[in-house]
Design a protein around this motif. Sequence first.
Motif, short mmCIF file in Angstrom:
data_model
loop_
_atom_site.label_atom_id
_atom_site.label_comp_id
_atom_site.label_asym_id
_atom_site.label_seq_id
_atom_site.Cartn_x
_atom_site.Cartn_y
_atom_site.Cartn_z
N ARG A 20 35.91 40.48 42.13
CA ARG A 20 35.66 41.65 42.84
C ARG A 20 35.55 42.92 41.82
NH1 ARG A 20 33.48 42.57 47.61
NH2 ARG A 20 32.54 40.64 46.66
N TYR A 21 36.39 42.64 40.51
CA TYR A 21 36.56 43.72 39.74
C TYR A 21 35.32 43.84 38.81
CZ TYR A 21 36.90 45.64 34.94
OH TYR A 21 36.80 46.18 33.66
N GLN A 22 34.61 42.58 38.75
CA GLN A 22 33.12 42.57 37.94
C GLN A 22 32.05 43.37 38.76
OE1 GLN A 22 32.96 40.22 34.72
NE2 GLN A 22 33.96 38.58 35.59
N LEU A 23 32.30 42.93 40.13
CA LEU A 23 31.31 43.71 41.15
C LEU A 23 31.53 45.29 41.00
CD1 LEU A 23 29.24 43.92 43.64
CD2 LEU A 23 31.35 43.39 44.83
N GLU A 32 26.36 53.35 41.99
CA GLU A 32 26.26 52.60 43.51
C GLU A 32 27.56 52.81 44.15
OE1 GLU A 32 24.95 48.49 42.82
OE2 GLU A 32 23.92 49.04 41.21
N THR A 33 27.14 52.84 45.62
CA THR A 33 28.53 52.89 46.48
C THR A 33 29.31 51.58 46.38
OG1 THR A 33 27.12 52.15 48.38
CG2 THR A 33 27.17 54.37 48.06
N GLY A 34 30.36 51.81 46.95
CA GLY A 34 31.36 50.72 47.16
C GLY A 34 32.26 50.32 45.79
N ALA A 35 32.17 50.87 44.95
CA ALA A 35 33.04 50.65 43.52
C ALA A 35 34.52 50.59 43.93
CB ALA A 35 32.57 51.34 42.29
N ALA A 36 34.86 51.75 44.54
CA ALA A 36 36.23 51.79 44.91
C ALA A 36 36.84 50.80 45.69
CB ALA A 36 36.74 53.19 45.39
N GLU A 37 35.86 50.46 46.77
CA GLU A 37 36.45 49.60 47.68
C GLU A 37 36.49 48.04 47.08
OE1 GLU A 37 34.43 52.70 49.71
OE2 GLU A 37 34.10 51.75 48.22
N ALA A 38 35.58 47.85 46.12
CA ALA A 38 35.45 46.56 45.50
C ALA A 38 37.00 46.40 44.53
CB ALA A 38 34.23 46.45 44.60
N LEU A 39 37.20 47.47 44.01
CA LEU A 39 38.62 47.45 43.11
C LEU A 39 39.96 47.45 43.94
CD1 LEU A 39 37.55 50.53 40.61
CD2 LEU A 39 37.96 47.96 40.09
N ASP A 40 39.79 48.17 45.16
CA ASP A 40 41.05 48.04 46.05
C ASP A 40 40.89 46.36 46.61
OD1 ASP A 40 41.47 50.44 45.77
OD2 ASP A 40 40.56 51.11 47.70
N GLN A 41 39.87 45.62 46.86
CA GLN A 41 39.92 44.46 47.09
C GLN A 41 40.38 43.61 46.15
OE1 GLN A 41 35.66 43.95 48.14
NE2 GLN A 41 35.70 44.87 49.97
N ALA A 42 39.89 43.68 44.83
CA ALA A 42 40.57 43.11 43.75
C ALA A 42 42.01 43.15 43.59
CB ALA A 42 39.95 43.54 42.42
N LEU A 43 42.65 44.59 43.64
CA LEU A 43 44.12 44.69 43.77
C LEU A 43 44.89 44.24 44.89
CD1 LEU A 43 43.65 48.58 42.31
CD2 LEU A 43 44.35 46.34 40.99
N ALA A 44 44.14 44.01 45.96
CA ALA A 44 44.84 43.29 47.09
C ALA A 44 45.26 41.92 46.78
CB ALA A 44 43.90 43.41 48.27
N LEU A 53 42.97 48.46 37.75
CA LEU A 53 43.90 49.61 37.87
C LEU A 53 43.30 50.84 36.99
CD1 LEU A 53 47.29 47.81 38.00
CD2 LEU A 53 46.45 48.99 39.78
N VAL A 54 42.97 50.46 35.71
CA VAL A 54 42.63 51.81 35.14
C VAL A 54 41.31 52.23 35.67
CG1 VAL A 54 41.30 50.84 32.96
CG2 VAL A 54 42.52 52.53 32.94
N ALA A 55 40.21 51.26 36.11
CA ALA A 55 39.05 51.85 36.43
C ALA A 55 39.36 52.56 37.88
CB ALA A 55 38.05 50.54 36.88
N ARG A 56 40.25 52.05 38.72
CA ARG A 56 40.46 52.71 39.93
C ARG A 56 41.08 54.15 39.74
NH1 ARG A 56 40.16 54.81 43.83
NH2 ARG A 56 40.60 54.41 46.03
N HIS A 57 41.72 54.34 38.51
CA HIS A 57 42.33 55.44 38.15
C HIS A 57 41.13 56.35 37.73
CE1 HIS A 57 44.06 58.79 35.74
NE2 HIS A 57 43.43 58.53 34.80
N MET A 58 40.28 55.93 37.07
CA MET A 58 39.07 56.56 36.79
C MET A 58 38.13 57.32 38.01
SD MET A 58 35.68 55.45 34.21
CE MET A 58 35.01 54.25 35.51
N LEU A 59 38.05 56.38 38.83
CA LEU A 59 37.27 56.86 40.06
C LEU A 59 38.03 57.90 40.86
CD1 LEU A 59 35.74 53.44 41.37
CD2 LEU A 59 34.77 55.21 39.79
N ALA A 60 39.48 57.63 40.85
CA ALA A 60 40.21 58.54 41.61
C ALA A 60 40.32 60.23 40.80
CB ALA A 60 41.71 58.06 41.73
N LYS A 61 40.27 59.88 39.58
CA LYS A 61 40.38 61.19 38.59
C LYS A 61 39.11 62.00 38.84
CE LYS A 61 41.30 62.73 33.89
NZ LYS A 61 42.44 63.47 34.26
N ASP A 62 37.85 61.11 38.70
CA ASP A 62 36.33 61.64 38.86
C ASP A 62 36.35 62.66 40.29
OD1 ASP A 62 35.97 60.99 36.58
OD2 ASP A 62 34.58 59.45 37.19
#
Length: 401
Positions: A20-23, A32-44, A53-62
């Motif tokens: 999920r992280y690599q996706l 593309e769409t769905g990056a945050a969702e894929a990261l959330d799935q990985a973290l679940a 986690l750091v990639a999710r921070h990047m998207l949230a900050k952006d």
Amino acid sequence: MIDARTGRRLTTGHPEAAGRYQLAVDRILGSETGAAEALDQALALDSNLALALVARHMLAKDSGAADADFFKERALLAARAALPWERAHVSALLGLLEDPYTNLAATEAYIAANPSDLLVISQLCGYLIFYGGARKLERVLHIMESVDPSLRDDWAWLARVGFAASEAGDHNRGRALVERALQRRPQALYVIHSYAHVLHDQGEPGESLELLGKWLNEHRPSAEGSVMYGHVQWHLALAEWQLGLTEQAWQRYERYCAPETTRCGPVLALADCGGFLFREYLRTGTTRPISAAVSALPNRFNSMLSHPFVALHLAGIHASAGNISALEQSKAAIAAKEASDQTRLSLRLVDAVSQYAKGQYAEAADTLKLISADQRVGVGGSRVERILIDLLETRAVELAA
């Protein structure tokens, strides 16, 4: 689990979390769409996957999300138990996100030691496109060409090095590279966006009209949720405008690209709005009222007026509305800032736009002559911005004759 691009092991006992992280990384690199969702799935599946986690921070900050700091704290905590290369990745990405200028040397040193970390490389080059100064074209291309040889057939690298090559003047090579990227990842907005830039650099609005129209028809369902979607539509509107399809271009701009309708972040929203309105003003010489959303842009960016990219686009908006007093206020605000090469360039750009808007065409042309080719590169952004300055100068010279 092995990370696909770096070839290094990820600290996780959950193969699906790694997948999920690599996706998510592919979706980030493809805009593309769905990056945050894929990261959330990985973290679940693995709440301590530091890279996710750091990639999710990047998207949230952006996106300006309230939970950006929450993901940062979790990333730092998870990094303590991660592998050394993962800790270095987290540190490099956080440094680049928090203070890119101060951490520039450290980021470049990290990339030299980790030449296959395309996520960090792409973030650094994105920063340099706006803040890299007169030598940014060669610098970005050099960074992209110094990546690990294992990435030489990677679609995300091909799109970026093709974009960089075209920006640096090798349009044919850039086009060939971007075409290879599109074959490998046809759904990626970043790739089609790179292609649009190459075609603009080559002066091919007809090809751009055909390519972007077909791409949007085919990929609209998966693309329209992306923050890059409005900007790709803007490139199509620009091609229509260049071909004289003015009403069609305006309709597209208002539906997808205007501040009221775009999904783009603030900087792209400013560029798309200012670039389109100013081009139309230069062509017609006619001012028009601007909407409340457009009127709000200066307040959002006034603190950044000393950056030439911002100064140029805000000045274009004011000129298109015939707001001479706003142009004079912008000049005064820039002049009040600490003197630097950047503020002097910003002031010269606004001065030229103000002179043009007041009908002082010879003065505007003379002011623009003082801006060298290197300084025009240092304005920031892409060749699209440099062409916009050229359009202003050409029109001023024509009207002064």
